[in-house]
Design a protein around this motif. Sequence first.
Motif, PDB file in Angstrom:
ATOM      1  N   ILE A  16     -13.570  98.877  18.733  1.00  0.00           N
ATOM      2  CA  ILE A  16     -12.549  98.956  17.821  1.00  0.00           C
ATOM      3  C   ILE A  16     -11.477  97.487  18.122  1.00  0.00           C
ATOM      4  CG2 ILE A  16     -10.208 100.033  18.013  1.00  0.00           C
ATOM      5  CD1 ILE A  16     -11.780 102.682  18.864  1.00  0.00           C
ATOM      6  N   TYR A  17     -11.580  97.089  19.191  1.00  0.00           N
ATOM      7  CA  TYR A  17     -10.712  95.871  19.341  1.00  0.00           C
ATOM      8  C   TYR A  17     -11.283  94.658  18.547  1.00  0.00           C
ATOM      9  CZ  TYR A  17      -9.351  91.357  21.584  1.00  0.00           C
ATOM     10  OH  TYR A  17      -8.811  90.265  21.819  1.00  0.00           O
ATOM     11  N   TYR A  18     -12.495  94.255  18.482  1.00  0.00           N
ATOM     12  CA  TYR A  18     -13.246  93.554  17.541  1.00  0.00           C
ATOM     13  C   TYR A  18     -13.257  93.672  16.092  1.00  0.00           C
ATOM     14  CZ  TYR A  18     -15.148  91.159  21.655  1.00  0.00           C
ATOM     15  OH  TYR A  18     -15.359  90.427  22.868  1.00  0.00           O
ATOM     16  N   LYS A  19     -13.250  94.887  15.845  1.00  0.00           N
ATOM     17  CA  LYS A  19     -12.900  95.265  14.447  1.00  0.00           C
ATOM     18  C   LYS A  19     -11.699  95.128  14.016  1.00  0.00           C
ATOM     19  CE  LYS A  19     -15.950  97.011  11.273  1.00  0.00           C
ATOM     20  NZ  LYS A  19     -17.057  95.787  10.844  1.00  0.00           N
ATOM     21  N   ALA A  20     -10.811  95.473  14.496  1.00  0.00           N
ATOM     22  CA  ALA A  20      -9.128  94.878  14.375  1.00  0.00           C
ATOM     23  C   ALA A  20      -8.997  93.746  14.288  1.00  0.00           C
ATOM     24  CB  ALA A  20      -8.163  95.868  15.212  1.00  0.00           C
ATOM     25  N   LYS A  21      -9.576  92.680  15.319  1.00  0.00           N
ATOM     26  CA  LYS A  21      -9.385  91.451  15.106  1.00  0.00           C
ATOM     27  C   LYS A  21     -10.204  90.822  13.938  1.00  0.00           C
ATOM     28  CE  LYS A  21      -9.488  87.803  18.762  1.00  0.00           C
ATOM     29  NZ  LYS A  21      -9.749  87.413  19.949  1.00  0.00           N
ATOM     30  N   THR A  22     -11.304  91.281  13.531  1.00  0.00           N
ATOM     31  CA  THR A  22     -11.801  91.040  12.345  1.00  0.00           C
ATOM     32  C   THR A  22     -11.080  91.010  11.019  1.00  0.00           C
ATOM     33  OG1 THR A  22     -14.148  91.279  13.310  1.00  0.00           O
ATOM     34  CG2 THR A  22     -14.130  91.241  10.841  1.00  0.00           C
ATOM     35  N   ALA A  32     -16.944  86.166  10.683  1.00  0.00           N
ATOM     36  CA  ALA A  32     -18.400  86.558  10.621  1.00  0.00           C
ATOM     37  C   ALA A  32     -18.853  86.482  12.230  1.00  0.00           C
ATOM     38  CB  ALA A  32     -19.111  85.441  10.016  1.00  0.00           C
ATOM     39  N   CYS A  33     -18.110  85.664  13.028  1.00  0.00           N
ATOM     40  CA  CYS A  33     -18.607  85.643  14.471  1.00  0.00           C
ATOM     41  C   CYS A  33     -18.055  86.945  15.156  1.00  0.00           C
ATOM     42  CB  CYS A  33     -17.918  84.321  15.151  1.00  0.00           C
ATOM     43  SG  CYS A  33     -18.413  84.311  16.771  1.00  0.00           S
ATOM     44  N   LEU A  34     -16.887  87.440  14.556  1.00  0.00           N
ATOM     45  CA  LEU A  34     -16.280  88.558  15.203  1.00  0.00           C
ATOM     46  C   LEU A  34     -17.186  89.985  14.811  1.00  0.00           C
ATOM     47  CD1 LEU A  34     -12.599  87.830  15.050  1.00  0.00           C
ATOM     48  CD2 LEU A  34     -13.939  87.990  17.142  1.00  0.00           C
ATOM     49  N   LYS A  35     -17.835  89.747  13.557  1.00  0.00           N
ATOM     50  CA  LYS A  35     -18.540  90.806  13.211  1.00  0.00           C
ATOM     51  C   LYS A  35     -19.676  91.163  13.819  1.00  0.00           C
ATOM     52  CE  LYS A  35     -16.944  91.134   8.197  1.00  0.00           C
ATOM     53  NZ  LYS A  35     -17.414  90.867   6.776  1.00  0.00           N
ATOM     54  N   GLY A  36     -20.421  89.840  14.237  1.00  0.00           N
ATOM     55  CA  GLY A  36     -21.414  89.827  15.232  1.00  0.00           C
ATOM     56  C   GLY A  36     -21.047  90.512  16.620  1.00  0.00           C
ATOM     57  N   LYS A  37     -20.044  90.414  17.039  1.00  0.00           N
ATOM     58  CA  LYS A  37     -19.517  90.848  18.617  1.00  0.00           C
ATOM     59  C   LYS A  37     -19.287  92.239  18.271  1.00  0.00           C
ATOM     60  CE  LYS A  37     -17.287  87.077  20.651  1.00  0.00           C
ATOM     61  NZ  LYS A  37     -15.749  86.501  21.097  1.00  0.00           N
ATOM     62  N   SER A  38     -18.716  92.667  17.110  1.00  0.00           N
ATOM     63  CA  SER A  38     -18.378  94.136  16.845  1.00  0.00           C
ATOM     64  C   SER A  38     -19.694  95.103  16.815  1.00  0.00           C
ATOM     65  CB  SER A  38     -17.437  94.121  15.784  1.00  0.00           C
ATOM     66  OG  SER A  38     -17.976  93.969  14.638  1.00  0.00           O
ATOM     67  N   SER A  39     -20.564  94.159  16.115  1.00  0.00           N
ATOM     68  CA  SER A  39     -22.055  94.970  15.726  1.00  0.00           C
ATOM     69  C   SER A  39     -22.582  94.932  17.118  1.00  0.00           C
ATOM     70  CB  SER A  39     -22.786  93.811  15.042  1.00  0.00           C
ATOM     71  OG  SER A  39     -24.100  94.673  14.635  1.00  0.00           O
ATOM     72  N   TYR A  84     -24.041  86.521  15.815  1.00  0.00           N
ATOM     73  CA  TYR A  84     -23.021  85.780  16.585  1.00  0.00           C
ATOM     74  C   TYR A  84     -23.486  84.365  17.090  1.00  0.00           C
ATOM     75  CZ  TYR A  84     -20.268  84.529  20.675  1.00  0.00           C
ATOM     76  OH  TYR A  84     -19.593  83.890  21.558  1.00  0.00           O
ATOM     77  N   ARG A  85     -25.027  84.272  17.291  1.00  0.00           N
ATOM     78  CA  ARG A  85     -25.451  83.027  17.477  1.00  0.00           C
ATOM     79  C   ARG A  85     -25.576  82.020  16.560  1.00  0.00           C
ATOM     80  NH1 ARG A  85     -31.209  82.859  19.865  1.00  0.00           N
ATOM     81  NH2 ARG A  85     -31.487  83.429  17.830  1.00  0.00           N
ATOM     82  N   HIS A  86     -25.585  82.357  15.228  1.00  0.00           N
ATOM     83  CA  HIS A  86     -25.617  81.776  14.088  1.00  0.00           C
ATOM     84  C   HIS A  86     -24.215  81.357  13.585  1.00  0.00           C
ATOM     85  CE1 HIS A  86     -26.632  80.362  10.117  1.00  0.00           C
ATOM     86  NE2 HIS A  86     -25.817  81.025   9.496  1.00  0.00           N
ATOM     87  N   PHE A  87     -23.101  82.263  13.703  1.00  0.00           N
ATOM     88  CA  PHE A  87     -21.892  81.756  13.247  1.00  0.00           C
ATOM     89  C   PHE A  87     -21.155  80.973  14.180  1.00  0.00           C
ATOM     90  CE2 PHE A  87     -22.979  84.666   9.743  1.00  0.00           C
ATOM     91  CZ  PHE A  87     -22.721  83.920   8.587  1.00  0.00           C
ATOM     92  N   SER A  88     -21.412  81.308  15.656  1.00  0.00           N
ATOM     93  CA  SER A  88     -20.645  80.776  16.708  1.00  0.00           C
ATOM     94  C   SER A  88     -20.486  79.138  16.391  1.00  0.00           C
ATOM     95  CB  SER A  88     -21.012  81.066  18.087  1.00  0.00           C
ATOM     96  OG  SER A  88     -20.287  80.606  19.030  1.00  0.00           O
ATOM     97  N   PRO A  89     -21.398  78.259  16.463  1.00  0.00           N
ATOM     98  CA  PRO A  89     -21.153  76.980  15.971  1.00  0.00           C
ATOM     99  C   PRO A  89     -20.331  76.654  14.759  1.00  0.00           C
ATOM    100  CG  PRO A  89     -23.388  77.290  16.410  1.00  0.00           C
ATOM    101  CD  PRO A  89     -22.590  78.610  16.313  1.00  0.00           C
ATOM    102  N   LEU A  90     -20.404  77.343  13.928  1.00  0.00           N
ATOM    103  CA  LEU A  90     -19.854  77.338  12.616  1.00  0.00           C
ATOM    104  C   LEU A  90     -18.238  77.561  12.709  1.00  0.00           C
ATOM    105  CD1 LEU A  90     -22.243  78.664   9.919  1.00  0.00           C
ATOM    106  CD2 LEU A  90     -22.035  76.475  10.714  1.00  0.00           C
TER     107      LEU A  90
END
Length: 100
Positions: A16-22, A32-39, A84-90
């Motif tokens: 819920i925290y990551y989804k709200a932050k997204t 996109a990075c936060l979507k990976g974390k929420s997933s 998350y690994r793909h979008f983190s450097p971006l």
Amino acid sequence: MPILVFFIVTSLSFYIYYKAKTFRTPHPMQRACLKGKSSMTLGLFVLTFGINQLFLYQTPLTYIIAGIFIIMGALSIYGGFKMYRHFSPLAEDEFHALTK
């Protein structure tokens, strides 16, 4: 098992925290990075819920449904980790470009 209930509640809270932050962030790569974390946290919720069901009920139907939950949770964790690994450097590059 109380430890599984703790992980279920904690992972649902983080989801819920990551989804709200997204929804609140305006930057697309950070979103996109936060979507990976929420997933990943949603996958952890589903996985631990499936494992918890194995301890609560011992029927063949429960084993089938819990197995589906465990597989779906593991796949969600894996997909979220890859995202998350793909979008983190971006997202990091986007952050440094915005701060300049």
